[in-house]
Design an enzyme around this catalytic site. Structure first.
Site, PDB file in Angstrom:
ATOM      1  N   VAL A 112      10.378   2.868  12.845  1.00 45.68           N
ATOM      2  CA  VAL A 112       9.555   3.646  13.475  1.00 45.68           C
ATOM      3  C   VAL A 112       9.426   3.494  14.975  1.00 45.68           C
ATOM      4  O   VAL A 112       8.767   4.311  15.790  1.00 45.68           O
ATOM      5  CB  VAL A 112       8.072   3.856  12.845  1.00 45.68           C
ATOM      6  CG1 VAL A 112       7.909   4.139  11.592  1.00 45.68           C
ATOM      7  CG2 VAL A 112       7.506   2.393  12.954  1.00 45.68           C
ATOM      8  N   LYS A 164      -5.109  -0.886  15.831  1.00 43.96           N
ATOM      9  CA  LYS A 164      -5.791  -0.130  14.692  1.00 43.96           C
ATOM     10  C   LYS A 164      -6.965   0.636  15.340  1.00 43.96           C
ATOM     11  O   LYS A 164      -7.357   1.722  14.772  1.00 43.96           O
ATOM     12  CB  LYS A 164      -6.255  -0.812  13.589  1.00 43.96           C
ATOM     13  CG  LYS A 164      -4.963  -1.505  12.976  1.00 43.96           C
ATOM     14  CD  LYS A 164      -3.985  -0.681  12.337  1.00 43.96           C
ATOM     15  CE  LYS A 164      -2.971  -0.818  11.446  1.00 43.96           C
ATOM     16  NZ  LYS A 164      -2.147   0.028  10.740  1.00 43.96           N
ATOM     17  N   TYR A 172      -3.592  -6.764  16.999  1.00 44.43           N
ATOM     18  CA  TYR A 172      -3.573  -6.196  15.780  1.00 44.43           C
ATOM     19  C   TYR A 172      -4.938  -5.166  15.889  1.00 44.43           C
ATOM     20  O   TYR A 172      -4.974  -4.004  15.663  1.00 44.43           O
ATOM     21  CB  TYR A 172      -3.594  -6.677  14.621  1.00 44.43           C
ATOM     22  CG  TYR A 172      -3.580  -6.116  13.331  1.00 44.43           C
ATOM     23  CD1 TYR A 172      -2.733  -5.463  13.076  1.00 44.43           C
ATOM     24  CD2 TYR A 172      -4.700  -5.857  12.378  1.00 44.43           C
ATOM     25  CE1 TYR A 172      -2.390  -4.866  11.696  1.00 44.43           C
ATOM     26  CE2 TYR A 172      -4.799  -5.243  11.438  1.00 44.43           C
ATOM     27  CZ  TYR A 172      -3.557  -4.633  10.665  1.00 44.43           C
ATOM     28  OH  TYR A 172      -3.432  -3.943   9.896  1.00 44.43           O
ATOM     29  N   ILE A 180       1.005  -1.254  -0.163  1.00 37.96           N
ATOM     30  CA  ILE A 180      -0.038  -0.262   0.087  1.00 37.96           C
ATOM     31  C   ILE A 180       0.680   1.334  -0.038  1.00 37.96           C
ATOM     32  O   ILE A 180       0.574   2.163  -0.690  1.00 37.96           O
ATOM     33  CB  ILE A 180      -1.132   0.042   1.202  1.00 37.96           C
ATOM     34  CG1 ILE A 180      -2.086  -1.155   1.082  1.00 37.96           C
ATOM     35  CG2 ILE A 180      -1.712   1.232   1.186  1.00 37.96           C
ATOM     36  CD1 ILE A 180      -2.999  -1.207   2.304  1.00 37.96           C
TER      37      ILE A 180
END
Length: 256
Positions: A60, A156, A152, A17
């Site tokens: 990150v 999110k 996860y 993506i």
């Protein structure tokens, strides 16, 4: 071109993506920084895009590295107009099977990274006093819990909340913060996801992937091409009156 001469920093953009966004932004006139922990692949991806793209190594989870990369991009390109927080990892286990190691890794990459990227880049945007656009990548997994995807889903869901809080804090500086929640997106990562499901549900390789694709109302997985148009819109002046929203791009899996 809607992003002419804009500077876009995209994390996790060496493939998938993120790479699709980098290609689309460059096609719209932006200068694109492909920030990824896999610098070799990021370099190859940037070279394929051409002179409008540059690769930088970025972990990150390393806050000092975030600050250094953001500072270097700001100094080299004269500011940052667009940030896309795309870097993320997947994990699978029910609540009674999670580990501290998995918890820390998922939340370090999926939440801590985007939070501190927003901090560093928004401060650059504020200092340059020309506004900006921040796009966070959420997921349909952030819209609802799933028994086997505990960490996860939680990470999110937190991204959706963080997007709203950041949007309200930064709007006075002319910075729009929004998010995109894709559904199931085809790509290399699905080999890992499929293997996880095979382990936890006793399925044959490929069985879960086929079932998931069949369950999408549109009848197939998404590709980066299905999502990039929305990213360009949210990065452009066309979205100046849109704030704190999370857009579903999931083939009808989640209705709002």
């Amino acid at each position: 071109m809607r992003l002419n001469n804009k500077v876009a920093l995209i994390t996790g953009a060496a493939r998938g993506i993120g790479l699709g966004f980098a290609q689309a932004f460059a096609a719209e006139g932006a200068k694109v920084i492909i920030a990824d922990i896999d610098i070799a692949r990021a370099t190859t991806s940037a070279a394929a895009i051409g002179p409008a793209a540059k690769a930088v190594k970025l972990d990150v989870t390393d806050l000092a590295q975030i600050d250094a990369v953001v500072k270097a991009v700001d100094e080299e390109f004269g500011g940052i107009d667009i940030l896309v927080n795309n870097a993320a990892i997947f994990d699978m286990a029910p609540i009674n099977g999670i580990t501290e190691e998995s918890y820390e890794r998922v939340f370090d990459i999926n939440l801590k990274g985007p939070m501190f990227m927003m901090k560093a880049v928004s401060n650059v945007m504020i200092a340059r006093a020309r506004g900006g656009k921040i796009i966070n990548m959420a997921s349909q997994a952030g819209r609802r819990g799933e028994a086997l995807v505990t960490l996860y889903c939680a990470s999110k869901a937190a991204i959706i909340s963080a997007t709203q809080s950041a949007a309200l804090a930064l709007v006075k500086h002319g910075i729009n913060v929004n998010a995109i929640a894709p559904g199931v997106v085809d790509g290399e990562h699905w080999e890992v996801v499929d293997a996880h499901f095979a382990k936890w549900e006793g399925l044959k390789p490929g069985e879960k992937k086929a079932a998931v694709a069949k369950s999408v109302p549109i009848g197939r997985f998404a590709t980066p091409d299905d999502i990039k148009g929305l990213a360009v819109f949210l990065a452009s002046a066309d979205s100046d009156y849109i704030l704190a929203q999370t857009y579903n791009v999931d083939g009808g899996n989640w209705m709002s």
